[in-house]
Design a protein around this motif. Structure first.
Motif, PDB file in Angstrom:
ATOM      1  N   THR A 448       6.492  -9.292  -4.642  1.00 10.47           N
ATOM      2  CA  THR A 448       5.254  -9.930  -4.195  1.00 10.47           C
ATOM      3  C   THR A 448       5.536 -10.638  -2.883  1.00 10.47           C
ATOM      4  N   TYR A 449       4.515 -10.643  -2.007  1.00  6.58           N
ATOM      5  CA  TYR A 449       4.675 -11.308  -0.715  1.00  6.58           C
ATOM      6  C   TYR A 449       3.305 -11.680  -0.178  1.00  6.58           C
ATOM      7  N   ARG A 450       3.114 -12.976   0.052  1.00  5.47           N
ATOM      8  CA  ARG A 450       1.874 -13.511   0.627  1.00  5.47           C
ATOM      9  C   ARG A 450       0.632 -13.011  -0.114  1.00  5.47           C
ATOM     10  N   GLY A 451       0.730 -12.999  -1.482  1.00  6.53           N
ATOM     11  CA  GLY A 451      -0.453 -12.685  -2.278  1.00  6.53           C
ATOM     12  C   GLY A 451      -0.685 -11.215  -2.545  1.00  6.53           C
ATOM     13  N   TYR A 452       0.277 -10.358  -2.185  1.00  2.00           N
ATOM     14  CA  TYR A 452       0.120  -8.922  -2.417  1.00  2.00           C
ATOM     15  C   TYR A 452       1.355  -8.365  -3.134  1.00  2.00           C
ATOM     16  N   TYR A 454       3.933  -5.212  -3.265  1.00  3.17           N
ATOM     17  CA  TYR A 454       4.461  -4.150  -2.411  1.00  3.17           C
ATOM     18  C   TYR A 454       5.483  -3.326  -3.185  1.00  3.17           C
ATOM     19  N   GLU A 455       5.608  -2.032  -2.793  1.00  2.00           N
ATOM     20  CA  GLU A 455       6.617  -1.145  -3.384  1.00  2.00           C
ATOM     21  C   GLU A 455       7.411  -0.497  -2.263  1.00  2.00           C
ATOM     22  N   LYS A 456       8.741  -0.523  -2.407  1.00  2.00           N
ATOM     23  CA  LYS A 456       9.620   0.033  -1.379  1.00  2.00           C
ATOM     24  C   LYS A 456       9.505   1.552  -1.354  1.00  2.00           C
ATOM     25  N   ARG A 457       9.357   2.114  -0.164  1.00  2.00           N
ATOM     26  CA  ARG A 457       9.305   3.560  -0.008  1.00  2.00           C
ATOM     27  C   ARG A 457      10.703   4.165  -0.049  1.00  2.00           C
ATOM     28  N   SER A 458      10.755   5.500  -0.204  1.00  3.14           N
ATOM     29  CA  SER A 458      12.046   6.190  -0.147  1.00  3.14           C
ATOM     30  C   SER A 458      12.553   6.255   1.279  1.00  3.14           C
ATOM     31  N   GLY A 459      11.651   6.227   2.252  1.00  8.02           N
ATOM     32  CA  GLY A 459      12.058   6.182   3.650  1.00  8.02           C
ATOM     33  C   GLY A 459      11.911   4.773   4.185  1.00  8.02           C
ATOM     34  N   ARG A 460      11.399   4.641   5.399  1.00  8.22           N
ATOM     35  CA  ARG A 460      11.196   3.336   6.001  1.00  8.22           C
ATOM     36  C   ARG A 460       9.951   2.673   5.444  1.00  8.22           C
ATOM     37  N   GLY A 461       9.998   1.347   5.353  1.00  6.18           N
ATOM     38  CA  GLY A 461       8.803   0.585   5.092  1.00  6.18           C
ATOM     39  C   GLY A 461       8.456   0.399   3.623  1.00  6.18           C
ATOM     40  N   TRP A 462       7.285  -0.234   3.422  1.00  4.73           N
ATOM     41  CA  TRP A 462       6.784  -0.577   2.097  1.00  4.73           C
ATOM     42  C   TRP A 462       5.350  -0.083   1.951  1.00  4.73           C
ATOM     43  N   ASN A 463       4.964   0.232   0.735  1.00  2.46           N
ATOM     44  CA  ASN A 463       3.562   0.498   0.405  1.00  2.46           C
ATOM     45  C   ASN A 463       2.955  -0.755  -0.213  1.00  2.46           C
ATOM     46  N   ARG A 464       1.769  -1.159   0.285  1.00  2.00           N
ATOM     47  CA  ARG A 464       1.068  -2.273  -0.338  1.00  2.00           C
ATOM     48  C   ARG A 464       0.246  -1.725  -1.492  1.00  2.00           C
ATOM     49  N   ILE A 465       0.549  -2.192  -2.703  1.00  2.00           N
ATOM     50  CA  ILE A 465      -0.107  -1.671  -3.894  1.00  2.00           C
ATOM     51  C   ILE A 465      -1.462  -2.340  -4.141  1.00  2.00           C
ATOM     52  N   GLY A 466      -1.538  -3.644  -3.974  1.00  2.00           N
ATOM     53  CA  GLY A 466      -2.802  -4.333  -4.202  1.00  2.00           C
ATOM     54  C   GLY A 466      -2.637  -5.832  -4.158  1.00  2.00           C
ATOM     55  N   ARG A 467      -3.774  -6.531  -4.298  1.00  2.00           N
ATOM     56  CA  ARG A 467      -3.782  -7.990  -4.243  1.00  2.00           C
ATOM     57  C   ARG A 467      -3.395  -8.561  -5.601  1.00  2.00           C
ATOM     58  N   CYS A 468      -2.541  -9.566  -5.600  1.00  2.00           N
ATOM     59  CA  CYS A 468      -2.173 -10.224  -6.851  1.00  2.00           C
ATOM     60  C   CYS A 468      -3.424 -10.806  -7.509  1.00  2.00           C
ATOM     61  N   GLY A 469      -3.494 -10.705  -8.836  1.00  2.00           N
ATOM     62  CA  GLY A 469      -4.652 -11.178  -9.586  1.00  2.00           C
ATOM     63  C   GLY A 469      -5.570 -10.061  -9.996  1.00  2.00           C
ATOM     64  N   SER A 470      -5.424  -8.877  -9.338  1.00  2.00           N
ATOM     65  CA  SER A 470      -6.285  -7.745  -9.706  1.00  2.00           C
ATOM     66  C   SER A 470      -5.721  -7.056 -10.932  1.00  2.00           C
ATOM     67  N   ARG A 471      -6.604  -6.361 -11.692  1.00  2.00           N
ATOM     68  CA  ARG A 471      -6.196  -5.700 -12.922  1.00  2.00           C
ATOM     69  C   ARG A 471      -5.839  -4.239 -12.711  1.00  2.00           C
ATOM     70  N   ALA A 472      -6.184  -3.678 -11.578  1.00  2.00           N
ATOM     71  CA  ALA A 472      -5.902  -2.260 -11.338  1.00  2.00           C
ATOM     72  C   ALA A 472      -5.240  -2.110  -9.984  1.00  2.00           C
TER      73      ALA A 472
END
Length: 563
Positions: A448-452, A454-472
């Motif tokens: 988690t970072y700044r309310g979101y 994130y999931e680490k990619r296999s390559g460079r960078g991160w994917n933002r999955i969603g906002r904390c507090g959401s159910r989906a």
């Protein structure tokens, strides 16, 4: 008739020597230096001398008349990169009165006696001296090998072969590598010098080789199994320290074969770990043949079935050409080879064998992991952990005492993922640890970072999955970083700093996509690239540098020191 037989003998001898493994360029030099301390009644005593061999690319020391006593110790330090090895009377016996390999042409030898002990002494009687490497040629029209970093595969010195760890902690190489000059195995090998002379890892990654088991008389018996003592610095064996090993199988290999090892090359790639995959040519109960690039020094490499990641044999010979042929090695189906490895069945391991596996928590909560009903550890949501366990054990992943997932450890899997929803509030960030500077994250790890989330990619960078507090997971993305926070508000860290080894890592929060430059004190850019990746700094000379991180037109600069 005698003349024809003589000519045939010469031809066969010549062909055999095309494939013979040559040692790394080196020579031995006699040395005569005695070091000793005085007897003391209180405190400790030290005696120190510098051993020098002008022009050496690396040094290894041999001793005689060693008298360290019960509390004495011997410390060897490279004056080039600061690498250090400390030996006692017991560990020096394991090293057969010799040292690890040290880079450069000067080392300091220090004797330290314990309090209230008698004088201790030794003699340096011989040096093994590294020379500049010569260039070899590649079999085939092009060399398609690429740099790799497989922790289970090491370099055997000074002969320059390849060796690798199997599941039960033993090691494997080619039979023709099992000579008196196969003395140490090194892991985490850095890049070579620009002229091709090898660079050694620190003593903490070098292990003295024990006994070999081999029946080598020719190609069909070109296998060897051996052991290695625990490291003198860490006390760990190769499998404990490296945390990786190969599952060896007798099943038929697939259509693609990978060879990873320490083959000769030009420049800084010479005798460093490289890998290549190519098509399987044929397979019998004795040999596996393949069109995969290899070179001298690859002898002893694992023959890896690309599809499964399992080892199916040991590489030993070159035979490819521009128009045909194949490289090849001995298959694990050779019965005495299999027995020497100490493996049962045809799968490469059996119940009770020690294996290293990774548990991954892909749920939305923290999980407690149980082995055969006994609690072992907890993994936060989105995180993973590597553990040593045994084949056949049962593991359960639980949340609040309820089973979320369960696994039985087998020979064919090295990663076990707990998935599902733990219930409760449904907050996708529930149980997920916040991002922390200085932590090295792997693909699939969540933070988690700044309310979101994130999931680490296999390559460079991160994917933002969603906002904390959401159910989906309503904001899942597959490419690009969704939101980049102002770069000047975020600080990067570099570790280790100072750096004595070959790599540093740049740690940045998930929302930053950045590049780096390493700049010397004259303002010259030495190297640059993506700040998301581990950076190889083995080519840097000792000294002070500035590392500049750039993102969105803004820069941050820190000082780094190469020891």
């Amino acid at each position: 008739m005698k003349k024809s037989l003589f000519l045939l003998t010469i031809i066969l001898w010549s062909c055999a020597n095309v494939f013979a493994q040559e040692e790394l360029p080196h020579h031995y030099s006699k040395y005569n230096l005695e070091i000793k301390t005085n007897a003391n009644k209180s405190g400790t005593q030290e005696a120190s001398e510098v051993v020098t061999e002008k022009g050496a690319t690396w040094l290894r020391l041999y001793f005689e008349e060693v008298e360290l006593g019960a509390n004495g110790k011997l410390t060897i330090t490279s004056l080039l990169d600061g690498a250090t090895q400390t030996l006692t009377a017991n560990t020096l016996k394991e090293w057969k009165n010799s040292t690890a390999y040290f880079n450069g042409d000067k080392v300091r030898v220090t004797l330290t006696s314990g309090a209230k002990s008698g004088a201790i002494r030794l003699k340096v009687n011989e040096l093994e001296v590294g020379e500049k490497s010569s260039t070899k040629t590649q079999c085939g029209s092009s060399d398609d090998r690429r740099a790799s970093s497989d922790r289970a595969i090491g370099r055997i010195m000074p002969i320059g072969c390849t060796g690798w760890i199997i599941r039960n902690g033993k090691l494997v190489t080619a039979g023709h590598c099992a000579t008196s000059r196969a003395q140490l195995i090194e892991f985490q090998v850095p890049k070579s010098n620009s002229g091709g002379s090898v660079v050694h890892p620190g003593p903490e990654d070098q292990y003295p080789i024990g006994n070999f088991v081999t029946e080598y008389t020719g190609a069909s018996t070109d296998w060897a199994v051996f052991t290695a003592s625990a490291n003198s610095q860490t006390g760990k064996t190769p499998i404990q320290a490296q945390g990786k090993s190969y599952n060896v199988v007798q099943s038929n290999p697939g259509s693609t074969i990978r060879i990873t090892g320490y083959g000769v090359d030009t420049g800084r790639d010479n005798q460093t770990q490289q890998t290549h995959s190519g098509p399987l040519s044929s397979s019998t109960n004795t040999f596996v043949r393949y069109r995969t690039d290899t070179e001298g020094g690859n002898s002893g490499s694992p023959i890896i079935d690309e599809a499964s990641g399992n080892a199916v044999g040991v590489h030993g010979y070159g035979g490819c050409s521009r128009s045909g042929g194949s490289n090849y090695g001995v298959r694990a189906t050779v019965s005495n080879f299999w027995r020497a490895m100490g493996l049962s069945g045809g799968g490469g391991c059996s119940d009770g064998d020690q294996v290293n596996v990774t548990f991954r928590n892909s749920t939305n909560c923290s999980l407690s992991f149980y082995r055969n009903g006994s609690s072992q550890f907890t993994i936060s949501a989105g995180q993973s952990r590597q553990v040593s366990t045994t084949v056949g054990t049962n593991w359960q992943a639980r949340n609040s005492g309820q089973n979320v997932d369960s696994f039985t450890i087998n020979c064919n899997s090295t990663t076990y993922t707990a998935s599902g929803n733990c219930g409760g509030s449904g907050d996708i960030c529930a149980g997920v640890a916040p991002w922390r500077s200085g932590v090295s994250y792997s693909a699939g790890d969540r933070v988690t970072y700044r309310g979101y989330l994130y999931e680490k990619r296999s390559g460079r960078g991160w994917n933002r999955i969603g906002r904390c507090g959401s159910r989906a997971l309503t904001e899942s993305v597959t490419e690009g970083v969704v939101e980049t926070e102002a770069f000047e508000n975020q600080k990067f860290t570099v570790a280790p700093n100072p750096v004595a080894g070959g790599e540093i890592e740049i740690f940045l929060p998930p929302t930053v996509d950045a590049s780096y430059e390493i700049i010397d004190l004259l303002g010259k850019t030495i190297q640059k690239g993506s700040a998301e990746n581990t950076i190889n700094v083995s080519g840097l000379k000792r000294g002070v540098y500035m590392i500049k991180i750039s993102s969105e037109g803004k820069n941050q600069i820190q000082r780094i020191i190469k020891k």
